[in-house]
Each structure stands twice: as C-alpha cells, then as structure tokens.
Design a protein around this motif. Structure first.
Motif, PDB file in Angstrom:
ATOM      1  N   UNK A 100      17.368  26.442   6.982  1.00 45.88           N
ATOM      2  CA  UNK A 100      17.304  25.535   5.826  1.00 45.88           C
ATOM      3  C   UNK A 100      17.881  26.212   4.579  1.00 45.88           C
ATOM      4  N   UNK A 101      18.748  27.197   4.778  1.00 44.18           N
ATOM      5  CA  UNK A 101      19.300  27.960   3.656  1.00 44.18           C
ATOM      6  C   UNK A 101      19.956  27.058   2.622  1.00 44.18           C
ATOM      7  N   UNK A 102      20.895  26.235   3.062  1.00 47.82           N
ATOM      8  CA  UNK A 102      21.630  25.371   2.135  1.00 47.82           C
ATOM      9  C   UNK A 102      20.738  24.297   1.540  1.00 47.82           C
ATOM     10  N   UNK A 103      19.832  23.751   2.352  1.00 48.28           N
ATOM     11  CA  UNK A 103      18.953  22.687   1.881  1.00 48.28           C
ATOM     12  C   UNK A 103      18.033  23.176   0.758  1.00 48.28           C
ATOM     13  N   UNK A 104      17.506  24.387   0.918  1.00 42.76           N
ATOM     14  CA  UNK A 104      16.610  24.921  -0.104  1.00 42.76           C
ATOM     15  C   UNK A 104      17.364  25.198  -1.402  1.00 42.76           C
ATOM     16  N   UNK A 105      18.563  25.757  -1.290  1.00 44.46           N
ATOM     17  CA  UNK A 105      19.362  26.032  -2.489  1.00 44.46           C
ATOM     18  C   UNK A 105      19.758  24.737  -3.192  1.00 44.46           C
ATOM     19  N   UNK A 106      20.158  23.737  -2.426  1.00 42.69           N
ATOM     20  CA  UNK A 106      20.542  22.449  -3.014  1.00 42.69           C
ATOM     21  C   UNK A 106      19.372  21.824  -3.750  1.00 42.69           C
ATOM     22  N   UNK A 107      18.192  21.876  -3.139  1.00 39.26           N
ATOM     23  CA  UNK A 107      17.006  21.263  -3.758  1.00 39.26           C
ATOM     24  C   UNK A 107      16.641  21.980  -5.057  1.00 39.26           C
ATOM     25  N   UNK A 165      13.016  16.546  -2.697  1.00 36.86           N
ATOM     26  CA  UNK A 165      14.425  16.649  -2.311  1.00 36.86           C
ATOM     27  C   UNK A 165      14.570  17.550  -1.083  1.00 36.86           C
ATOM     28  N   UNK A 166      13.870  18.664  -1.088  1.00 39.00           N
ATOM     29  CA  UNK A 166      13.913  19.613   0.028  1.00 39.00           C
ATOM     30  C   UNK A 166      13.426  18.941   1.314  1.00 39.00           C
ATOM     31  N   UNK A 167      12.339  18.210   1.210  1.00 35.77           N
ATOM     32  CA  UNK A 167      11.787  17.489   2.363  1.00 35.77           C
ATOM     33  C   UNK A 167      12.820  16.509   2.931  1.00 35.77           C
ATOM     34  N   UNK A 212      16.777  14.871   6.984  1.00 28.55           N
ATOM     35  CA  UNK A 212      18.110  14.361   7.313  1.00 28.55           C
ATOM     36  C   UNK A 212      18.803  15.235   8.341  1.00 28.55           C
ATOM     37  N   UNK A 213      18.606  16.553   8.228  1.00 26.83           N
ATOM     38  CA  UNK A 213      19.270  17.499   9.125  1.00 26.83           C
ATOM     39  C   UNK A 213      18.507  17.695  10.431  1.00 26.83           C
ATOM     40  N   UNK A 214      17.186  17.654  10.348  1.00 25.10           N
ATOM     41  CA  UNK A 214      16.337  17.902  11.528  1.00 25.10           C
ATOM     42  C   UNK A 214      15.355  16.742  11.687  1.00 25.10           C
ATOM     43  N   UNK A 215      15.880  15.600  11.992  1.00 26.35           N
ATOM     44  CA  UNK A 215      15.065  14.395  12.061  1.00 26.35           C
ATOM     45  C   UNK A 215      14.010  14.397  13.148  1.00 26.35           C
ATOM     46  N   UNK A 216      14.148  15.284  14.142  1.00 30.11           N
ATOM     47  CA  UNK A 216      13.182  15.335  15.232  1.00 30.11           C
ATOM     48  C   UNK A 216      11.989  16.231  14.915  1.00 30.11           C
TER      49      UNK A 216
END
Length: 356
Positions: free
Chosen positions: A255-262, A204-206, A211-215
């Motif tokens: 990636x603060x929000x992404x890590x918490x969401x995952x 999920x984190x990946x 999605x946020x940093x596709x490059x």
C-alpha cells in the motif's frame, strides 16, 4: 476561595484523543471513545459501567460505542437540536469522557485535605461556532467549577511562547486549524479551520486500498492504526505493506503508493489556508510569517510532511520555512494549562459571579 485548593487543568477534547495536563503533575491522554455495556453479560465482562479509550475499542462488540467528537466538535451540534436522541447521547458520552479525565487528574491530588475547585481551559477548533462553544460549556457544567474556551492553535502558540509573527498549523483528526499570531489575542480573521484532516486521510486511504484490493476485508479503524504507525510521504523509503485478511486468511498487501497519495491530500488545502493568512497580513511582516510556520497536532508526525508543505509553499508562495514542534500530543493541553494558571484571580471570580 482562599481556603480551598485550586486544581488547574488544560484540556484538549480531540476527535481522536482527549488530552489533559494538570498543575499537580498529571499529564495523560485517552482515545476519544466511550463504550456503554450492551447487557448484563457485557457489564460482567467489563466489570464496570463505562469503558473508555482503547479499552472501549477492544470490547466494541460488547458495548454501544460512541466517538462523541467529530471534526473537532461534538457530533450533531450543527445538524440536530437538543431534542434529538443522537445529540443527547453525544452530550452524555462527552461528559463521561471529560469526567473520566478529571477523575484521573484528581487522583494526583489525593494528598490534599479538604475541598478543592477545578479550573479548566478547553481547546476548541479555531473557527468553532458560538453554538459549539456553548455545547462545550454544557459538557463542562457540573464537572469543572470554572471553565474558559480558547482556540486550539492559540493554546499551542501560548504554551510555546510563539506569540508574534508566527503561523500555527494544528493538524488533528477532525480538523486542521491555522492561526497567525501577532502579539495580541487572535481574532476570527487570524484563524482558519478546514476538515481535510486525519479522518479524511483515513477515508481516502481506505477507499484506495479497497479499489486496489477489493477482495480484502478490513475497517477504517484498522487502516487508521496502520496509518498512524507508518505514514510517510517522502520520496525515499522502503515499500509499505499492510497485513489484512482475505476470506479469513491474513495476506500482505503493498500500500506504499496508496498511503502516500492519501497523506498528500491534505497539503493543498493547508497551503491555501497559509496563503490566505499571509496575503491578508501586514505586508511589512508577510515575509517573516512565511519563515515561521509551525506544525502541531498528531498529523504533523507524517514523515516527509514538513518538506511536502515547504515544496508546495515554494511553488505557490515563492518561499516557506516550516518547523515541526516537539511533543505534539500535549502541546495544546500544555498551553491551555499555562493559560489557566496565568489568568488573574479576578478573571475567575468574574466567571464565578456570572454563573450565580
């Protein structure tokens, strides 16, 4: 057997790490990776026939890399038969990993003269099927002289003497195993296994970072290591940045929000498992069980997870008290070793007789 030295071992063959605790004082772990050199050059580079753990990961371009366990059990166990190549390769890799752990254990008994036998208790997912357990016995054959399979959360409970009116939640990489204890050996009705565990969080984190940093250019293994070092779902705390390459140049990404969401993704299913085990428990002791939920396993180290589970329990169960155990890495292996040592001689003799 009285003229032979007995080496007792407790083993947790985990999806992410394999852990061993021995009664000769050896306690160690190895990342659950096995690497076989691809050719003569890679064999010369490694200087050996097989690489294990982090050594295999560091040289993954030079080896055929295996992570033999998935979701807490041998890969392909349910999907393939013994005739499939993938099944046999996983068996071979798992056997080599177990042999490596036992070799380390034996190094602690070099001062013992003569022969000795190795007795082991292996932890397995709480709801491991009969076939899964049969495969574990196959892996241990020829490496352990005597072996017993127990559920991993039960081993944790036994090692900590948490034997009555407690609920163990063992959060590993491949599975989350829940087990309620009520003074007897737990039955299937006392246990639940889910697969939304550490590997699921990594995936999920990946996906969220992609999605946020596709490059950016990164792997699941890179975000796994980052998660293990920085996982935090508390409301307070600093922003979390990961450095990953973009077109070959390292760049910092928030990636603060992404890590918490995952990390939060595992909580609803954990609490649902807790709810089921409480709801089907003796009504007189349900309140006590709610107050005695213990978190174990590597996933329990996520900062803020204890409070997140308590808040979710309060919302859906009215109340809940969660305790995170200490020494999460060795808890299962320590309990398995204690079981191994506590089993009476007649029990092991009976196992030996069945094998003949």
């Amino acid at each position: 057997m009285s003229d032979k030295h007995v080496l007792n071992v407790g083993i947790d063959l985990g999806t992410s790490r394999s852990v061993i605790a021995c009664d000769n004082g050896i306690r160690t772990f190895v990342s659950s990776y096995v690497g076989f050199p691809k050719d003569a050059i890679s064999k010369k580079l490694l200087g050996k026939d097989i690489a294990f753990g982090d050594d295999a990961l560091r040289n993954k371009m030079a080896v055929t890399l295996f992570r033999p366990f998935d979701k807490g059990m041998l890969k392909y166990t349910d999907e393939l038969t013994e005739k499939d190549a993938g099944y046999q390769k996983s068996i071979d890799a798992a056997k080599e990993l177990l042999r490596h752990l036992i070799d380390i254990a034996k190094e602690g008994s070099t001062d013992v003269e003569g022969e000795f036998i190795v007795r082991g208790v292996l932890g397995a997912p709480a709801m491991a099927s009969r076939k899964n357990k049969k495969v574990l016995l196959e892996i241990a054959s020829g490496i352990l002289d005597d072996v017993m399979i127990v559920s991993e959360p039960f081993a944790v409970a036994y090692g900590l003497n948490l034997l009555n009116n407690v609920l163990i939640v063992d959060i590993g990489a491949g599975t989350v195993d829940l087990c309620r204890m009520h003074g007897t050996m737990p039955s299937d009705e006392d246990q639940i296994t889910t697969t939304k565990a550490g590997d699921f969080v990594d995936s999920v984190f990946y996906d969220l970072i992609m999605k946020k940093h596709g490059d950016a250019n990164f792997t699941v293994n890179m975000v796994k290591r980052f998660k293990e070092e920085n996982a935090n779902i508390s409301e307070h705390g600093d922003s979390i940045f990961i450095e990953i390459p973009v077109k070959g140049k390292p760049e910092r990404h928030d990636v603060t929000n992404e890590l918490k969401m995952a990390c939060r993704e595992v909580v609803p299913e954990i609490v649902e498992g807790i709810r089921k085990l409480i709801a089907t428990f003796d009504p007189e002791f349900q309140a006590v069980l709610k107050e005695n939920v213990y978190l174990a396993g590597g996933g329990s180290q996520i900062a803020g997870l204890k409070k997140e589970i308590e808040d979710y329990m309060k919302k859906h169960l009215g109340y809940g008290k969660v305790t995170r155990i200490e020494e999460t890495l060795f808890a299962g292996a320590n309990g398995a070793l204690m079981l191994c040592k506590d089993m009476p001689e007649e029990y092991w003799n009976e196992i030996g007789s069945k094998k003949k």
